[in-house]
Motif scaffolding. Structure first.
Motif, short mmCIF file in Angstrom:
data_model
loop_
_atom_site.label_atom_id
_atom_site.label_comp_id
_atom_site.label_asym_id
_atom_site.label_seq_id
_atom_site.Cartn_x
_atom_site.Cartn_y
_atom_site.Cartn_z
N LEU A 72 -0.04 6.70 -10.31
CA LEU A 72 -0.52 5.47 -9.63
C LEU A 72 -1.96 5.14 -9.79
CD1 LEU A 72 0.50 2.75 -8.61
CD2 LEU A 72 0.70 3.82 -6.19
N ARG A 73 -2.57 6.18 -9.24
CA ARG A 73 -4.16 6.04 -9.11
C ARG A 73 -4.69 5.65 -10.61
NH1 ARG A 73 -7.33 7.96 -5.78
NH2 ARG A 73 -5.75 9.60 -5.02
N ASN A 74 -4.30 6.52 -11.68
CA ASN A 74 -4.49 6.04 -12.98
C ASN A 74 -3.86 4.76 -13.59
OD1 ASN A 74 -6.01 8.54 -13.04
ND2 ASN A 74 -4.63 9.52 -14.52
N HIS A 75 -3.04 4.19 -13.18
CA HIS A 75 -2.51 2.90 -13.52
C HIS A 75 -3.47 1.76 -12.87
CE1 HIS A 75 -0.06 -0.84 -13.16
NE2 HIS A 75 -0.06 -0.59 -12.00
N CYS A 76 -3.88 1.87 -11.63
CA CYS A 76 -4.68 1.08 -11.12
C CYS A 76 -6.22 1.09 -11.71
CB CYS A 76 -4.82 1.49 -9.57
SG CYS A 76 -3.55 1.23 -8.54
N ARG A 77 -6.80 2.29 -12.12
CA ARG A 77 -7.85 2.20 -12.62
C ARG A 77 -7.92 1.91 -14.13
NH1 ARG A 77 -9.89 8.33 -10.38
NH2 ARG A 77 -10.51 7.41 -8.31
N ARG A 78 -6.62 2.05 -14.72
CA ARG A 78 -6.61 1.29 -16.20
C ARG A 78 -6.49 -0.33 -16.08
NH1 ARG A 78 -2.60 5.41 -16.92
NH2 ARG A 78 -1.09 4.25 -16.31
N LEU A 79 -5.86 -0.62 -14.92
CA LEU A 79 -5.96 -1.96 -14.63
C LEU A 79 -7.19 -2.83 -14.49
CD1 LEU A 79 -4.40 -4.80 -14.01
CD2 LEU A 79 -4.13 -4.02 -11.80
N TYR A 80 -8.00 -1.94 -13.74
CA TYR A 80 -9.35 -2.32 -13.14
C TYR A 80 -10.11 -2.56 -14.60
CZ TYR A 80 -14.44 -1.83 -12.58
OH TYR A 80 -15.78 -2.00 -12.85
N HIS A 81 -10.17 -1.63 -15.52
CA HIS A 81 -11.00 -1.52 -16.88
C HIS A 81 -10.52 -2.51 -17.58
CE1 HIS A 81 -13.55 1.90 -15.87
NE2 HIS A 81 -12.60 2.45 -15.28
N LEU A 82 -9.31 -2.80 -17.78
CA LEU A 82 -8.70 -3.95 -18.68
C LEU A 82 -9.09 -5.16 -18.24
CD1 LEU A 82 -5.21 -1.87 -19.35
CD2 LEU A 82 -7.10 -2.21 -21.08
N ALA A 83 -8.96 -5.46 -16.86
CA ALA A 83 -9.12 -6.77 -16.38
C ALA A 83 -10.86 -7.01 -16.44
CB ALA A 83 -8.85 -6.71 -14.85
N VAL A 84 -11.53 -6.00 -16.27
CA VAL A 84 -13.03 -6.19 -16.34
C VAL A 84 -13.24 -6.71 -18.22
CG1 VAL A 84 -15.30 -5.21 -16.50
CG2 VAL A 84 -13.84 -4.83 -14.51
N MET A 85 -12.63 -5.83 -18.99
CA MET A 85 -12.96 -6.00 -20.36
C MET A 85 -12.61 -7.51 -20.69
SD MET A 85 -11.54 -2.31 -21.78
CE MET A 85 -11.16 -3.05 -23.42
N LEU A 86 -11.38 -8.03 -20.10
CA LEU A 86 -10.78 -9.53 -20.54
C LEU A 86 -11.86 -10.27 -19.85
CD1 LEU A 86 -7.04 -9.13 -19.89
CD2 LEU A 86 -8.21 -9.57 -21.90
N MET A 87 -12.27 -10.20 -18.70
CA MET A 87 -13.01 -11.02 -18.14
C MET A 87 -14.52 -11.15 -18.64
SD MET A 87 -12.49 -10.99 -13.94
CE MET A 87 -12.15 -9.11 -13.74
#
Length: 192
Positions: free
Chosen positions: A37-52
């Motif tokens: 779950l921790r890595n899922h959240c971290r992946r989400l963070y990086h992907l969202a920042v990349m999109l933004m």
């Protein structure tokens, strides 16, 4: 510069305390062993920042990290109130950020990032920030097959940096929690 290095939280920003807060809250609420779950959240963070960044959308990175780390915790917290697990995640976010510097991020945008991140279909009038989180969840859940214009190698780097670990077991538990507590959310919270 690598995608991972380019999307790190900003330790010198006035919101730098949110990183520690996010990790502390995650550790105290998540019931799961392992890093799935921790890595899922971290992946989400990086992907969202990349999109933004790709789309020129502004949101303090440390605030984005906090949103990503708390976005699923409404599923597992028994003490939060809200009509869906998405609303409970938002309630947790509001509770832990009371009095915190959120880098000027408007409350309504942060609410949208937490309440609409699992929507599969586009949401009319959704902020650009929340739409980036929504699409980042889709990249995450498709294992990077959907990329919404992001570079395949950059997305692959994020997945390699944060392996799935026991995340499949976490997803099974998530599904059972939703089916038992609020099965209608599978339709009303995810599709509409």
């Amino acid at each position: 510069m690598s995608a991972l290095a380019a999307t790190q939280p900003e330790p010198r920003a006035s919101t730098h305390g949110l990183i520690e807060l996010a990790d502390r809250i995650f550790d105290s609420v998540s019931p799961y062993e392992g890093d799935g779950l921790r890595n899922h959240c971290r992946r989400l963070y990086h992907l969202a920042v990349m999109l933004m960044e790709r789309e020129g959308v502004e949101l303090d990175r440390n605030v984005a990290y906090l949103v990503a780390m708390l976005h699923d915790l409404g599923l597992v917290s028994e003490e939060l109130e809200g009509k869906t697990y998405l609303h409970r995640s938002h309630a947790l976010f509001e509770r832990v950020t009371d009095g915190q510097d959120l880098g000027g991020a408007p409350d309504d945008i942060l609410r949208e990032c937490l309440v609409f991140n699992h929507r599969l279909l586009p949401v009319t009038g959704l902020s650009r920030q929340a739409n980036c989180f929504r699409r980042a969840v889709q990249i995450e859940h498709t294992h990077g097959v959907a990329r919404f214009g992001l570079d395949k190698g950059a997305v692959g780097e994020i997945f390699a940096a944060y392996p799935r670990d026991n995340f499949d077991r976490v997803l099974v538990d998530f599904t059972w929690r939703v089916v038992k507590r609020e099965p209608w959310t599978l339709f009303r919270g995810i599709f509409f």
